[in-house]
Every structure is written in C-alpha cells, then in structure tokens.
Design an enzyme around this catalytic site. Structure first.
Site, mmCIF file in Angstrom:
data_model
loop_
_atom_site.group_PDB
_atom_site.id
_atom_site.type_symbol
_atom_site.label_atom_id
_atom_site.label_comp_id
_atom_site.label_asym_id
_atom_site.label_seq_id
_atom_site.Cartn_x
_atom_site.Cartn_y
_atom_site.Cartn_z
ATOM 1 C CG HIS A 12 -0.067 1.519 -5.390
ATOM 2 N ND1 HIS A 12 -0.655 0.481 -6.128
ATOM 3 C CD2 HIS A 12 1.012 1.646 -6.310
ATOM 4 C CE1 HIS A 12 -0.286 0.083 -7.238
ATOM 5 N NE2 HIS A 12 0.749 0.582 -7.302
ATOM 6 C CG HIS A 59 5.121 -2.606 -7.415
ATOM 7 N ND1 HIS A 59 4.053 -2.716 -6.630
ATOM 8 C CD2 HIS A 59 4.925 -1.393 -8.287
ATOM 9 C CE1 HIS A 59 3.203 -1.945 -6.730
ATOM 10 N NE2 HIS A 59 3.701 -0.969 -7.664
ATOM 11 C CG HIS A 197 4.265 6.903 -11.390
ATOM 12 N ND1 HIS A 197 3.165 6.565 -11.854
ATOM 13 C CD2 HIS A 197 4.990 5.878 -10.735
ATOM 14 C CE1 HIS A 197 3.105 5.176 -11.470
ATOM 15 N NE2 HIS A 197 3.917 5.055 -10.939
ATOM 16 C CD GLU A 244 1.895 1.518 -10.867
ATOM 17 O OE1 GLU A 244 2.442 1.054 -10.490
ATOM 18 O OE2 GLU A 244 1.293 2.612 -10.288
#
Lengths: 293, 147
Positions: A12, A59, A197, A244
């Site tokens: 996302h 976030h 990431h 995540e």
C-alpha cells in the site's frame, strides 16, 4: 449465511496513490507496476463483493502516540480519506458496514481477541491505496467505491507488533464471525502492506526479492509454517517496515482451508500473483486467492 | 528480567519500541501537530518559537531544525511521525529515506531502480555491507566529508 469467498493481498505504498492522483500511471517508472493490477481491476468488476474487510495499518494518522490499539475495527457508517500532511487524497469517502462490523466485533471479542472498537476515524493511504489499485481511478464526488468497507487497523508502528501467529489465529476468528452473520452476503478479506522495505537509517532502501518470493510461496502453500516466522526475521531480511507483512496472515487465516490452526482440504486457487521492484522505497507484492467449492 | 530485544544487532536500523517511544514522545507529538495546515504555517514562520512550545529536549529541537532524520530517530522519533516534517517541507518518503543514507536523491533513486539495497552484508552489525557503521555516509555524502 455470509461467506468469505476470496482474499486479496497487496502493498500500500503512498507514492502509488500519488501517481494515480496525478495521473502518472502510464509513465515509464509506473507503467510496469500498474500493469500488474490490470487483471485485478477486471477481476474486481467480475467478482464484486458485498463487503470488503480491509486489514491495514494506520501510519500515525488516526492513531498518534495518544492511543496505540493493537487491533482496531471500524464500526462507523463512513470514513474520510485523511490529510497526512500533503492534503487528503482526492478519492471517494469510504462507506462502512456498521451492522456486519459490529457483529464481527462482538463475535471476535467473544473468541478472546480484545479488539478496540472505533466509531470515528479518518483512513490513510494504508487503506485507500489498496482500494485505488483494485478499483482504479475514481472521482472523489461523482464516483463511489464498489461496496462498503470494514477497516481493520493493526499496530505495526510501535513495537511490539502482534506476531504472525496471533494474526493468523485472528483471521480464523474473523472467518467464524463472518459465517455466523445471518445475511447471505459475499465478503472479501484483504491483507495489505509490505513487502520488503526500510524507510530509515543507513539501511534505507533495503529490498529482498528472494526472501519476499519465498515468503509469498510459504504464505500461500503452508500458512501454518509462515505464521511461525518470528518478527526478527522480517526486520533482518525484509527491512524494518517489512514487518507489515504479518497483516497478510490475517487474510490468509480466514481462508476455507484453515481450520483449528491447521491446514486441511484443497489449497485456495491462486487467481493472480504479481511482484515488482520498486515503488518508491518498496517492493510491491500482490496476490488474489479464491476459495473454490 | 530484561525484555528480549533481538533487533539491536541489525545495522543502520532503530526499532521504534516502547523505550524509543518514551524518549520520543514529545518529538513525535510535535510532528503530529504538523498535520494541521495552520500549525505547519506557524512552524515554518518561526521554527524555534514553535518548537519551544513543546516539552522536547534541546537536542531533539536541534535535530529537527537541522532536518537530521537519523538524529531524530536516535532521539526517539519514528519515521511515520517524522514524515510530517518532510510533508511540511514538501518532501516525499523517498527523499526523506534517501536523506538518511548520505546519498544524493539521484543516487538513491537509481539504487531503488536497480533493485534496491542488497541484504548481503547488512543482516548483522559487524558484516561488511553498505549499511554498516564503518561505511557511512554513503554516496555523495562520503565525498563531501573527504572520506
């Protein structure tokens, strides 16, 4: 009774939303990424669910350090796209499904998962980017998302985040909750975030293509083993934000081949699978799994 | 008995756990305040005065004014909160992440296009990958400092 017929998995990355909002999807940088979702957009049209149960992480948008719920379910009638500092994304307001959401909240809490119930929150790119990827560009006023969405936010910002094992078990509880809802509706469950990431420090920009693809194989074919992968493996191999991925295990745990913590019966059908590097700082992974009778 | 923190030996990486969160509470709350347009304007008009409204340490304030995101992280900041400073400055996540490596924007972008940073040598402190402490800063940053 309500049924979960499919699960969708996707990264996302916020820059994907920006590329769509600024109509850059056909630029050389972005074209290969969006091509990987052409199939998915058509599949969404051909297999439109009645409700999407969308697992994502906030976030530091709706939840600052004021409150950090580990698992939060949205029971509101609607959710506004959030201003994350760059202005709100120009996408439609997200309509909720308060009746099913409240039913799931009650059922899942009674199965010993202590959810936080949220009646008011804005939703950030973690929720709206997957919707945009699967539904295409929509006008914020004239258009609407194809169906109601139940937002399910997981804390993966402040450690400790829930384990893969806990997420996998929660998915099973969510499936039981859905199947005890009397209305005959078709539910999709989405797991979002990842893949490898890292957005911080000297190791920023870490990508681990091999680990990502092995993890995806395991998630699809042996989710019981995948759920046992410890946090530290995600951090070390897939970067600090790669954690995540535990959210994908909530969606995987809700599929029909998982019962009482074990896998039984045929694997779900892998309708689509896609992997691409890079989108900004991130490796993008995507899959669609369907329960076939 | 101490808590298990197996993530302390990953190079170039600070895990935002409860201890970091406690250190960085006001720093991160200041960042959250920048989600409001009027606060962004007030901050940009007089950074020092705006920072002085928060119970942050002097070191945290200096790190924010220097836009030293690595220092901010070490002092308890979290990237999703610190991103509000970047947004206030009109910077993307890629620009922010890249700024922590020493690489120029172009170098960092090219590294990502080439498949990203390799994990080889970067799993444990003490290996020889490009994220190890003895190889910082990277790219253009290393030339600037005459290394």
């Amino acid at each position: 009774m309500a049924r979960i017929t499919a699960s969708v998995y996707t990264s996302h990355v916020p820059a994907i939303g920006v590329a769509m909002d600024l109509h850059k999807t056909q630029e050389d940088y972005w074209q290969p990424l969006f091509a990987g979702y052409d199939f998915s957009k058509q599949w969404m049209k051909d297999n439109k669910p009645d409700v999407i149960f969308l697992v994502y992480n906030d976030h530091a948008t709706a939840f600052s350090l004021d409150m950090i719920p580990t698992f939060a379910i949205g029971t509101a009638a609607q959710y506004k796209p959030a201003d994350e500092g760059w202005g709100a994304r120009p996408v439609p307001v997200v309509k909720g499904h308060p009746q099913l959401a409240s039913h799931i909240a009650q059922s899942v809490i009674q199965q010993d998962f202590d959810l936080t119930i949220v009646n008011k929150m804005d939703v950030d790119h973690g929720l709206t980017v997957p919707l945009s990827l699967m539904c295409g560009e929509l006008d914020p006023v004239k258009d609407a998302w194809p169906c109601p969405v139940i937002p399910f936010a997981v804390n993966v910002v402040q450690y400790p985040v829930p384990s893969g094992q806990r997420c996998f078990a929660l998915g099973q509880a969510i499936r039981k909750a859905v199947e005890s809802f009397d209305e005959d509706i078709n539910v999709h469950i989405w797991g979002t975030g990842g893949m490898s990431h890292q957005l911080q420090g000297a190791r920023a920009g870490l990508i681990n293509r091999e680990w990502d693809n092995n993890w995806l194989d395991l998630m699809i074919n042996d989710p019981v083993a995948c759920a046992k992968v410890p946090h530290i493996d995600y951090v070390r191999e897939a970067g600090s934000e790669g954690i995540e991925l535990v959210m994908w295990l909530i969606a995987r745990g809700a599929m029909a081949d998982v019962n009482n913590g074990e896998r039984s019966g045929p694997l779900p059908q892998v309708t689509h699978r896609f992997y691409h590097v890079p989108a900004s700082n991130t490796a993008v992974g995507h899959a669609i799994l369907e329960n076939k009778e | 008995m101490a808590l298990d923190k197996p993530y302390k030996d990953v190079p170039g990486t600070i895990i935002f756990d409860a201890e970091q969160s406690r250190l960085g509470y006001w720093l991160n709350q200041f960042c959250t305040s920048l989600m409001k347009a009027e606060n962004r304007a007030r901050f940009l008009a007089d950074e020092r005065a705006y920072l002085d409204e928060w119970a942050m340490t002097e070191e945290q304030k200096q790190a924010v004014m220097a836009r030293d995101l690595n220092r901010c992280m070490a002092l308890g900041g979290n990237i999703y909160f610190l991103a509000r400073i970047g947004a206030t400055d009109g910077k993307s996540f890629q620009q922010m992440a890249g700024s922590m490596t020493g690489m120029s924007e172009e170098e960092y972008r090219n590294m990502m296009l080439a498949g990203g940073r390799s994990v080889e040598g970067n799993r444990y402190i003490g290996e020889d990958g490009d994220a190890q402490p003895h190889r910082q800063p990277q790219g253009a940053g290393s030339k600037k400092e005459g290394n």
